[in-house]
Design a protein around this motif. Structure first.
Motif, short mmCIF file in Angstrom:
data_model
loop_
_atom_site.label_atom_id
_atom_site.label_comp_id
_atom_site.label_asym_id
_atom_site.label_seq_id
_atom_site.Cartn_x
_atom_site.Cartn_y
_atom_site.Cartn_z
N VAL A 9 0.85 -1.19 0.00
CA VAL A 9 0.00 0.00 0.00
C VAL A 9 0.89 1.24 0.00
N PRO A 10 0.37 2.36 -0.46
CA PRO A 10 1.15 3.60 -0.34
C PRO A 10 1.39 3.94 1.14
N PHE A 11 2.57 4.45 1.42
CA PHE A 11 2.92 4.83 2.80
C PHE A 11 1.94 5.84 3.36
N ASP A 12 1.42 6.72 2.52
CA ASP A 12 0.52 7.76 3.00
C ASP A 12 -0.95 7.36 2.90
N SER A 13 -1.25 6.10 2.62
CA SER A 13 -2.65 5.64 2.58
C SER A 13 -3.24 5.68 3.99
N ALA A 14 -4.56 5.76 4.06
CA ALA A 14 -5.25 5.84 5.35
C ALA A 14 -4.94 4.62 6.22
N VAL A 15 -4.94 3.43 5.64
CA VAL A 15 -4.70 2.22 6.43
C VAL A 15 -3.27 2.20 6.97
N ALA A 16 -2.30 2.58 6.13
CA ALA A 16 -0.91 2.62 6.58
C ALA A 16 -0.74 3.66 7.69
N GLN A 17 -1.29 4.83 7.49
CA GLN A 17 -1.13 5.90 8.48
C GLN A 17 -1.78 5.55 9.81
N GLY A 35 7.71 8.88 19.92
CA GLY A 35 7.94 7.47 19.61
C GLY A 35 9.10 7.28 18.66
N ASP A 36 9.18 8.10 17.61
CA ASP A 36 10.29 8.01 16.65
C ASP A 36 10.32 9.30 15.85
N ASP A 37 11.42 10.02 15.97
CA ASP A 37 11.58 11.29 15.26
C ASP A 37 12.41 11.16 13.99
N THR A 38 12.70 9.93 13.59
CA THR A 38 13.48 9.72 12.37
C THR A 38 12.78 10.37 11.18
N PRO A 39 13.50 11.21 10.43
CA PRO A 39 12.87 11.79 9.24
C PRO A 39 12.48 10.70 8.24
N VAL A 40 11.24 10.79 7.77
CA VAL A 40 10.71 9.82 6.81
C VAL A 40 9.98 10.59 5.71
N ASP A 41 10.29 10.25 4.47
CA ASP A 41 9.63 10.85 3.32
C ASP A 41 8.76 9.78 2.66
N VAL A 42 7.52 10.11 2.40
CA VAL A 42 6.58 9.17 1.78
C VAL A 42 7.18 8.53 0.53
N ALA A 43 7.87 9.31 -0.28
CA ALA A 43 8.42 8.82 -1.55
C ALA A 43 9.47 7.72 -1.34
N GLU A 44 10.08 7.66 -0.18
CA GLU A 44 11.11 6.65 0.09
C GLU A 44 10.54 5.24 0.09
N PHE A 45 9.23 5.12 0.27
CA PHE A 45 8.60 3.81 0.37
C PHE A 45 7.85 3.43 -0.90
N ALA A 46 8.21 4.07 -2.00
CA ALA A 46 7.60 3.74 -3.30
C ALA A 46 8.61 2.96 -4.13
N PRO A 47 8.16 1.88 -4.76
CA PRO A 47 9.06 1.10 -5.61
C PRO A 47 9.64 1.97 -6.72
N PRO A 48 10.86 1.74 -7.12
CA PRO A 48 11.72 0.61 -6.76
C PRO A 48 12.62 0.88 -5.56
N PRO A 61 -6.83 -4.92 9.04
CA PRO A 61 -5.42 -4.55 9.05
C PRO A 61 -4.87 -4.64 10.48
N VAL A 62 -3.83 -5.47 10.67
CA VAL A 62 -3.32 -5.71 12.02
C VAL A 62 -1.81 -5.50 12.15
N GLY A 63 -1.13 -5.22 11.06
CA GLY A 63 0.31 -5.03 11.15
C GLY A 63 0.85 -4.35 9.92
N CYS A 64 2.08 -3.88 10.04
CA CYS A 64 2.69 -3.19 8.91
C CYS A 64 4.21 -3.18 9.04
N GLY A 65 4.83 -2.76 7.98
CA GLY A 65 6.27 -2.58 7.93
C GLY A 65 6.68 -2.23 6.52
N GLY A 66 7.82 -1.63 6.41
CA GLY A 66 8.29 -1.27 5.08
C GLY A 66 9.79 -1.21 5.03
N TRP A 67 10.28 -0.96 3.83
CA TRP A 67 11.71 -0.76 3.67
C TRP A 67 11.93 0.42 2.73
#
Length: 155
Positions: A9-17, A35-48, A61-67
């Motif tokens: 799913v997109p990182f900025d989707s309602a379920v992911a958020q 909880g976590d102040d690490t800078p994160v950009d939505v585009a970083e989680f888009a393929p490839p 929806p009960v869990g998530c994770g990304g790279w």
């Protein structure tokens, strides 16, 4: 046992958020603050260059994770925002998400996965160790913070 369904799913989707907010609240309860102040950009989680996955159990929806890509070489994936809702813990959700993240990263040319974790997450530490992750020198936003523990695994 119910089947766990993993969907990109997109990182900025309602379920992911919604799941990310729950993850950050859990981390905030353990460590304080946001909880976590690490800078994160939505585009970083888009393929490839990355992906974000949501785990569904019985349609919920009960869990998530990304790279996201890490480093200039382009062969390393950084694991971010792993989370399993309390009601789904102990049912293999996190391990299923982790395996799917590893498959996705490998399919996109990554040869290694790294992650930051904190010392107040014993469940996560045990899971990563049992999945073949080993301690590596700390890196990233929290590398100099007390309690930061970094792990890596060659795919």
């Amino acid at each position: 046992m119910s089947e766990i369904d993993i969907r990109a799913v997109p990182f900025d989707s309602a379920v992911a958020q919604k799941l990310i907010r729950a993850a950050l609240a859990d981390l905030g309860a353990r460590y304080g603050g946001s909880g976590d102040d690490t800078p994160v950009d939505v585009a970083e989680f888009a393929p490839p260059d990355g992906t974000f996955l949501v785990a569904y159990l019985d349609g919920e929806p009960v869990g998530c994770g990304g790279w996201r890509s890490h480093g200039a070489e382009g062969d390393t994936a950084e694991l971010k925002r792993m989370y399993t809702a309390p009601e789904a813990r102990g049912r293999g959700v996190a391990r299923t998400v982790l395996a799917a993240i590893e498959r996705s990263a490998l399919a996109h040319g990554r040869k290694r996965v790294i992650l930051e974790c904190g010392d107040k997450q014993p469940e996560a530490i045990a899971m990563y160790a049992s999945a073949g992750y080993e301690r590596i020198p700390n890196f990233g936003y929290y590398k100099d913070s007390p309690g930061c523990i970094s792990f890596g695994r060659t795919l």
